[in-house]
Enzyme design. Structure first.
Site, PDB file in Angstrom:
ATOM      1  N   HIS A 166       0.837  -1.204   0.000  1.00 18.27           N
ATOM      2  CA  HIS A 166       0.000   0.000   0.000  1.00 18.27           C
ATOM      3  C   HIS A 166       0.873   1.256   0.000  1.00 18.27           C
ATOM      4  CE1 HIS A 166      -3.695   2.285   1.304  1.00 18.27           C
ATOM      5  NE2 HIS A 166      -2.753   3.125   1.713  1.00 18.27           N
ATOM      6  N   GLU A 167       1.820   1.317   0.927  1.00 16.89           N
ATOM      7  CA  GLU A 167       2.665   2.503   1.049  1.00 16.89           C
ATOM      8  C   GLU A 167       3.643   2.618  -0.120  1.00 16.89           C
ATOM      9  OE1 GLU A 167       2.026   4.763   3.148  1.00 16.89           O
ATOM     10  OE2 GLU A 167       0.590   3.617   4.353  1.00 16.89           O
TER      11      GLU A 167
ATOM     12  N   HIS B 190       1.923   4.223  -3.089  1.00 14.45           N
ATOM     13  CA  HIS B 190       1.852   5.685  -2.979  1.00 14.45           C
ATOM     14  C   HIS B 190       3.165   6.313  -3.444  1.00 14.45           C
ATOM     15  CE1 HIS B 190      -1.993   5.965  -1.085  1.00 14.45           C
ATOM     16  NE2 HIS B 190      -1.630   5.437   0.084  1.00 14.45           N
TER      17      HIS B 190
END
Length: 227
Positions: free
Chosen positions: A22-23, A26
């Site tokens: 997820h990170e 980004h």
């Protein structure tokens, strides 16, 4: 003790993978759209140590689990993004924000598809361990994607809303950013606890999360032939 270790092994691994991807998503999308802040800090990485916050990712959820809390809450190290460095700052903010939840949906789809390969694993404990990891990966990634799309800064949904709403609405919403974590704690923890003291159900997030999770879970299972 053995059950406890097994239980941790089938929850921690999918959680760490979900947060890490997820990170990293980004950071990667921000880099591709012109901002190298996260890239220069090594956040475009699948190394969990780059993204895990010792307290928010490990200690806080563990404390809540061990205390048999009715809710589970945690967070990862936020990816720093200089939105003004993006080639199209406003729409770029939307794409960077969507990258995390979108990645979690992809991971959920992959976990669901992997159920079809379970027969290739040795029967018995190993196969059950893999199955439990896949089930938890499916659930964790769906919940993470949905929860992060709530339109409250600093959640991804808040960033998407700020990027898409007209200025008259986007500006006041963006100013909530410094207080976002406090607002979340208030809505998720303090409000339900306060309501329970008076016999009132003030848990507004859980019903939405449960309904949305059930719908998306059913959809993914159908799409991947697991229904």
């Amino acid at each position: 003790m053995n059950f406890s270790i097994y239980d941790l092994s089938v929850w921690v691994l999918p959680l760490v993978f979900a947060i890490t991807f997820h990170e990293a998503a980004h950071a990667f999308v921000a880099h591709r759209l012109g901002d190298n802040t996260a890239w220069n800090l090594g956040r475009v990485s699948f190394n969990p140590a780059k993204h895990i916050d010792p307290f928010g990712t490990v200690i806080l959820p563990a404390m809540l689990l061990l205390s048999h809390s009715p809710f589970l809450f945690g967070y990862a190290k936020p990816v720093p993004v200089n939105f003004s460095a993006l080639r199209s700052p406003r729409i770029g903010m939307v794409w960077v924000a969507l990258a995390g939840p979108a990645t979690n949906i992809v991971l959920a789809l992959l976990a669901a598809m992997a159920f079809h390969a379970l027969d290739l694993a040795p029967a018995g404990t190993t196969q059950q361990w893999i199955a439990d990891n896949l089930k938890n990966a499916l659930l964790i990634n769906i919940v993470l994607a949905i929860f992060n799309m709530f339109p409250i800064p600093p959640l991804d949904g808040g960033r998407v809303a700020v990027g898409l709403l007209p200025n008259v609405l986007a500006y006041p919403l963006s100013r909530l950013q410094p207080y976002g974590m406090l607002i979340l704690i208030g809505i998720l923890i303090i409000l339900p606890l306060a309501g329970s003291q008076f016999g009132i159900n003030l848990d507004v997030i859980s019903p939405i999360l449960r309904t949305s999770t059930a719908f998306l879970l059913r959809f993914i299972l159908i799409v991947t032939g697991n229904a």
